[in-house]
Design a protein around this motif. Structure first.
Motif: not given
Length: 343
Positions: A18-23, A240-243, A245-250
């Protein structure tokens, strides 16, 4: 036969942490299940309604999944230390025209009771906890509702406490993990024990099934964790860099940027120790940041969001484990396949 994986119908001993905050998007959780593993929705920072919507989105796909919550384990901060930190970072907020609060620290429990009520009323296959250990009665209610309960631990002593609370399994998190440490004692971090060694220590301390987490980025890491006694390995940064993932672009870009070559543990962003790519904000404010969670999280959150929207990696919490260079831009199912190559 795995005591943990078999009842859930999993064919692959690899989990999306689990990665909270969007990912941790529903798409990422579903992809983990399609690969034969299990994914977790990060319930932290979400409203109960937003969490319920994500649960229903995953449930509609008919796949096994889990939900992770932040168990209350507050780190109080004095009003004086809090205001000193507000003054220190005010110039950074001014870059984006953001006013910082002048009042007392915001302390809350992340809608704890409402989220537990949601998961008891609408059970999910797995519920996991981090930051703190829930009361035994909470664990019992979730298990009675039909959920497998997993507790994040960072030491053999914490694993023993989790076993006493009645959980079904423990997720053993090594210090190499990206993002927040799940330690019960954030003022005193556990030593940097290699993950296989830590897994072996926990397996000697308790008879519960073990999930290994922290720094797992290659297939050899997965194999090492399983050889040490874990029934499954959980990966976070590697996804985190997968298609999906909800991590931000930067954030995704920074994970592959040669300019970001070091991870450090910092409390500058949230007041609770977390591993991130070293950047400007950490260099300038880590030494003066007080311990204080969730107060510092609430304080810096608007600034971090504004910086992310502007692509300003100087001020973003770039959570990353020590294996961040192995994160790739690809479908999550491909990442799972690479991680399973040595099994």
């Amino acid at each position: 036969m795995s005591r943990l994986l078999s009842p859930l119908g999993l064919s692959l001993p690899i989990l999306a942490a689990p990665m909270a905050g969007g990912p941790s998007t529903p798409a990422l959780v579903i992809a983990a299940a399609r690969a034969g593993g299990l994914g977790f929705l990060g319930g932290g920072y979400k409203t109960p309604q937003a969490l319920a919507e994500q649960i229903e989105a995953v449930r509609a796909e008919g796949v096994p999944f889990g939900v992770n919550l932040f168990a209350p384990n507050p780190v109080p901060v004095s009003a004086e230390d809090y205001r000193d930190y507000v003054r220190a970072i005010r110039s950074e907020a001014a870059r984006y025209g953001l006013p910082l609060p002048d009042g007392d620290p915001v302390e809350d429990d992340d809608h704890w009771t409402d989220k537990i009520d949601l998961l008891v009323a609408n059970p999910v296959p797995v519920v996991s906890f981090t930051f703190g250990l829930p009361d035994r009665s909470v664990v019992a209610k979730l298990r009675k509702a039909g959920s497998t309960v997993v507790q994040t631990v960072t030491s053999a002593d914490e694993a023993r406490l989790a076993a006493e609370a009645g959980v079904d399994a423990v997720a053993v998190q090594a210090s190499a993990a990206g993002g927040h440490s799940g330690t019960f004692t954030p003022a005193q971090l556990p030593p940097p024990t290699p993950l296989p060694e830590l897994v072996a220590q926990v397996c000697s301390a308790v008879t519960l099934p073990v999930i290994a987490a922290g720094g797992i980025a290659q297939s050899g890491d997965v194999a090492d964790a399983l050889r040490a006694g874990a029934e499954a390995a959980a990966v976070g940064t590697a996804l985190l860099r997968t298609d999906e993932s909800g991590a931000s672009a930067p954030h995704k870009a920074a994970l592959a940027d040669p300019a970001f070559d070091t991870t450090v543990i910092t409390r500058a962003f949230t007041g609770r120790p977390a591993r991130a790519l070293r950047n400007y904000f950490i260099d300038h404010y880590d030494d003066i940041a007080p311990a204080g969670y969730p107060a510092l999280h609430h304080l810096t959150s608007p600034l971090r969001k504004a910086a992310a929207a502007a692509g300003d990696t100087r001020l973003i919490h770039l959570w990353a484990g020590t294996g961040h260079r192995h994160a790739r831009t690809e479908p999550a199912t491909r990442t799972f396949a690479r991680l399973a190559a040595d099994l």
